[in-house]
Design a protein around this motif. Structure first.
Motif, PDB file in Angstrom:
ATOM      1  N   ARG A   1       3.158   5.586   2.354  1.00 30.44           N
ATOM      2  CA  ARG A   1       2.410   4.419   2.225  1.00 30.44           C
ATOM      3  C   ARG A   1       0.068   5.279   2.534  1.00 30.44           C
ATOM      4  O   ARG A   1       0.380   6.856   3.355  1.00 30.44           O
ATOM      5  CB  ARG A   1       2.483   3.722   3.610  1.00 30.44           C
ATOM      6  CG  ARG A   1       3.753   2.345   3.520  1.00 30.44           C
ATOM      7  CD  ARG A   1       3.633   1.349   4.297  1.00 30.44           C
ATOM      8  NE  ARG A   1       3.011   0.802   4.269  1.00 30.44           N
ATOM      9  CZ  ARG A   1       2.490  -0.280   5.486  1.00 30.44           C
ATOM     10  NH1 ARG A   1       3.799  -0.459   6.246  1.00 30.44           N
ATOM     11  NH2 ARG A   1       1.282  -1.442   5.238  1.00 30.44           N
ATOM     12  N   PHE A   2      -0.378   4.032   2.084  1.00 28.20           N
ATOM     13  CA  PHE A   2      -1.594   5.291   2.162  1.00 28.20           C
ATOM     14  C   PHE A   2      -2.679   3.945   2.816  1.00 28.20           C
ATOM     15  O   PHE A   2      -2.324   2.647   2.887  1.00 28.20           O
ATOM     16  CB  PHE A   2      -1.942   5.387   0.740  1.00 28.20           C
ATOM     17  CG  PHE A   2      -2.084   4.498   0.070  1.00 28.20           C
ATOM     18  CD1 PHE A   2      -3.343   2.920  -0.538  1.00 28.20           C
ATOM     19  CD2 PHE A   2      -0.798   4.168  -0.574  1.00 28.20           C
ATOM     20  CE1 PHE A   2      -3.354   2.478  -1.188  1.00 28.20           C
ATOM     21  CE2 PHE A   2      -0.799   2.994  -1.955  1.00 28.20           C
ATOM     22  CZ  PHE A   2      -1.993   2.254  -1.802  1.00 28.20           C
TER      23      PHE A   2
ATOM     24  N   ALA B   1      -5.079   1.559  -9.829  1.00 30.65           N
ATOM     25  CA  ALA B   1      -4.741   2.275  -9.551  1.00 30.65           C
ATOM     26  C   ALA B   1      -5.728   3.413  -9.511  1.00 30.65           C
ATOM     27  O   ALA B   1      -6.089   3.260 -10.690  1.00 30.65           O
ATOM     28  CB  ALA B   1      -3.621   2.340  -9.897  1.00 30.65           C
TER      29      ALA B   1
ATOM     30  N   SER C   1       0.956  -0.784   0.362  1.00 27.67           N
ATOM     31  CA  SER C   1       0.518   0.331  -0.108  1.00 27.67           C
ATOM     32  C   SER C   1       0.778   0.901   0.114  1.00 27.67           C
ATOM     33  O   SER C   1       1.256   2.173   1.275  1.00 27.67           O
ATOM     34  CB  SER C   1      -1.082   0.045   1.523  1.00 27.67           C
ATOM     35  OG  SER C   1      -1.783  -1.399   1.284  1.00 27.67           O
ATOM     36  N   GLU C   2       1.709   1.454  -0.929  1.00 32.89           N
ATOM     37  CA  GLU C   2       2.719   2.068  -0.732  1.00 32.89           C
ATOM     38  C   GLU C   2       2.911   3.481  -2.337  1.00 32.89           C
ATOM     39  O   GLU C   2       2.322   2.677  -3.232  1.00 32.89           O
ATOM     40  CB  GLU C   2       4.232   1.809  -0.975  1.00 32.89           C
ATOM     41  CG  GLU C   2       5.459   2.420  -0.697  1.00 32.89           C
ATOM     42  CD  GLU C   2       6.395   2.299  -1.091  1.00 32.89           C
ATOM     43  OE1 GLU C   2       7.800   1.734   0.349  1.00 32.89           O
ATOM     44  OE2 GLU C   2       7.398   1.647  -2.059  1.00 32.89           O
ATOM     45  N   ARG C   3       2.392   4.639  -2.201  1.00 31.56           N
ATOM     46  CA  ARG C   3       2.515   5.237  -3.648  1.00 31.56           C
ATOM     47  C   ARG C   3       2.970   5.200  -4.556  1.00 31.56           C
ATOM     48  O   ARG C   3       4.806   5.410  -4.048  1.00 31.56           O
ATOM     49  CB  ARG C   3       1.598   6.510  -3.074  1.00 31.56           C
ATOM     50  CG  ARG C   3       0.731   7.310  -2.771  1.00 31.56           C
ATOM     51  CD  ARG C   3       0.483   8.848  -2.624  1.00 31.56           C
ATOM     52  NE  ARG C   3      -0.404   9.036  -1.596  1.00 31.56           N
ATOM     53  CZ  ARG C   3      -1.003  10.056  -1.220  1.00 31.56           C
ATOM     54  NH1 ARG C   3       0.213  11.680  -1.725  1.00 31.56           N
ATOM     55  NH2 ARG C   3      -1.790  10.710  -0.950  1.00 31.56           N
TER      56      ARG C   3
ATOM     57  N   HIS D   1      -3.216  -0.615  -6.382  1.00 29.06           N
ATOM     58  CA  HIS D   1      -4.402  -1.930  -5.505  1.00 29.06           C
ATOM     59  C   HIS D   1      -3.958  -3.785  -6.413  1.00 29.06           C
ATOM     60  O   HIS D   1      -4.032  -3.784  -5.412  1.00 29.06           O
ATOM     61  CB  HIS D   1      -6.366  -1.495  -6.340  1.00 29.06           C
ATOM     62  CG  HIS D   1      -6.733  -2.025  -5.906  1.00 29.06           C
ATOM     63  ND1 HIS D   1      -7.678  -2.050  -4.351  1.00 29.06           N
ATOM     64  CD2 HIS D   1      -7.662  -2.468  -6.564  1.00 29.06           C
ATOM     65  CE1 HIS D   1      -7.879  -2.727  -4.102  1.00 29.06           C
ATOM     66  NE2 HIS D   1      -8.722  -3.800  -5.364  1.00 29.06           N
TER      67      HIS D   1
ATOM     68  N   PRO E   1      -6.058   1.767   2.134  1.00 25.01           N
ATOM     69  CA  PRO E   1      -6.383   1.456   0.733  1.00 25.01           C
ATOM     70  C   PRO E   1      -7.428   1.793   0.953  1.00 25.01           C
ATOM     71  O   PRO E   1      -8.844   1.476   1.990  1.00 25.01           O
ATOM     72  CB  PRO E   1      -6.586  -0.260   0.693  1.00 25.01           C
ATOM     73  CG  PRO E   1      -4.878  -0.342   1.793  1.00 25.01           C
ATOM     74  CD  PRO E   1      -5.184   0.820   2.672  1.00 25.01           C
TER      75      PRO E   1
ATOM     76  N   LEU F   1      -3.866  10.285  -8.147  1.00 19.98           N
ATOM     77  CA  LEU F   1      -3.983  10.996  -7.324  1.00 19.98           C
ATOM     78  C   LEU F   1      -4.610  12.373  -8.050  1.00 19.98           C
ATOM     79  O   LEU F   1      -4.962  13.280  -7.750  1.00 19.98           O
ATOM     80  CB  LEU F   1      -3.085  11.100  -6.815  1.00 19.98           C
ATOM     81  CG  LEU F   1      -2.620  10.319  -5.560  1.00 19.98           C
ATOM     82  CD1 LEU F   1      -1.175  10.342  -4.683  1.00 19.98           C
ATOM     83  CD2 LEU F   1      -3.637   9.968  -4.349  1.00 19.98           C
TER      84      LEU F   1
ATOM     85  N   GLU G   1      -1.984   4.769  -6.141  1.00 19.07           N
ATOM     86  CA  GLU G   1      -2.297   4.652  -5.495  1.00 19.07           C
ATOM     87  C   GLU G   1      -2.249   3.254  -5.763  1.00 19.07           C
ATOM     88  O   GLU G   1      -3.844   2.521  -6.283  1.00 19.07           O
ATOM     89  CB  GLU G   1      -2.972   5.044  -4.409  1.00 19.07           C
ATOM     90  CG  GLU G   1      -2.964   6.267  -3.734  1.00 19.07           C
ATOM     91  CD  GLU G   1      -4.036   6.412  -2.405  1.00 19.07           C
ATOM     92  OE1 GLU G   1      -5.190   5.558  -2.207  1.00 19.07           O
ATOM     93  OE2 GLU G   1      -4.162   8.053  -1.306  1.00 19.07           O
TER      94      GLU G   1
END
Length: 323
Positions: free
Chosen positions: A213-214, A188, A153-155, A175, A216, A191, A173
């Motif tokens: 990280r984000f 993804a 879960s890392e940009r 998926h 999900p 953004l 981001e």
């Protein structure tokens, strides 16, 4: 001693299956105290497994990367899946993976127990692959980088080349990766565009560093394969159409690829095809070349283009000089 060894193997399996565990979670899974978990982690480190520990309430244990590749712990189903996957990897559109997969498969089969080796042999002996030649190869390093970003879960930052060759910079981001028999796609959240996007993996050039990280987001669809199929065959084109194919769904699915359109069941002897094209004239050729009897449902203008093509072909055949 035997009990301790079995617990170490169980601990190693847990660390390999999940990105990060807290001390209490591991203790609960293993049925031991947090102190015993710390001792077992130290034993794994002595055996060459790089287990990272982060202190504090938000910390935990994580299996890191070391200078050497330590032995991996696979259960029976995982070992069979890896062996079968390696055999088919050469046809999956990943550049340079054929030779590497053969070497890895040789090492794996050397240590497979007899019962698992028989399962792998049976699957390969009685399976006939139907793989097309890949249209675009993906650098395995790029594919791994994309998969890691999805897992963690890392940009992700990358340069993306569209069908016309123009390059844009993207921050997404990631998926999931979706694999077809001809291409890999990254689903993804873009953004800058504040929307879900599908990217062909062979057109992606990662530009690290990545992160942060984000959290999900919910997936854009329950069926990601159908979502990608619609995106690459219909949504990207200015003209869309729905036609009824007068063949069973299974027969149509054998001829209609992911880039040709989206099929849905209708009856025992017919199915619906939703597809796209750059224009109605191109649409007529596209549907006709699939090779099945069909009728146009939408848009009505497509029926006129079908008639125009019919008349054009009829005149060509009726000319005196025709063969």
């Amino acid at each position: 001693m035997l009990e301790t060894s079995a617990r170490l193997l169980r601990l190693l399996s847990l660390l390999q299956a999940h990105r990060e565990w807290s001390g209490p979670e591991l203790a609960d899974r293993l049925g031991v105290t947090a102190r015993t978990v710390r001792r077992d982690v130290d034993r794994l480190r002595e055996l060459g497994y790089p287990v990272n520990a982060t202190p504090g309430t938000g910390g935990g244990y994580q299996l890191g990367a070391g200078a050497e590749l330590p032995p991996l712990l696979l259960d029976d189903d995982e070992a069979v899946a890896v062996a079968v996957g390696l055999r088919g990897a050469a046809g999956q559109g990943v550049e340079g993976i054929g030779e590497s997969s053969v070497r890895a498969l040789a090492k794996l089969e050397q240590v497979l127990p007899g019962r698992l080796r028989r399962r792998v042999s049976a699957l390969n002996a009685f399976t006939v692959p139907m793989l097309r030649t890949p249209q675009a190869l993906v650098d395995p390093a790029v594919l791994t980088e994309l998969a890691n970003a999805c897992r963690d879960s890392e940009r992700l930052r990358f340069a993306y080349r569209d069908h016309s060759g123009a390059t844009t910079r993207r921050i997404v981001e990631p998926h999931r990766l979706v694999c077809t028999e001809r291409r890999w796609y990254l689903v993804a959240w873009d953004l800058d565009r504040a929307d879900w996007r599908t990217f062909r993996a062979d057109r992606i050039e990662p530009t690290p560093p990545h992160g942060p990280r984000f959290a999900p987001r919910p997936a854009p669809a329950d069926d990601l394969a159908a979502y990608v199929a619609k995106g690459v065959s219909t949504a990207v084109y200015p003209t869309e159409a729905t036609v009824r194919l007068h063949v069973p769904l299974a027969e149509a699915a054998a001829a209609v690829g992911i880039a040709d359109g989206v099929l849905t069941a209708e009856g025992e002897h017919s199915c619906l095809l939703r597809t796209g094209a750059h224009s109605l004239d191109v649409m007529v050729i596209h549907v006709a070349m699939i090779g099945f009897e069909f009728e146009v449902l939408d848009p009505p203008e497509l029926t006129g283009r079908v008639r125009a093509l019919r008349d054009l072909l009829t005149r060509a055949l009726d000319r005196p000089g025709g063969a």
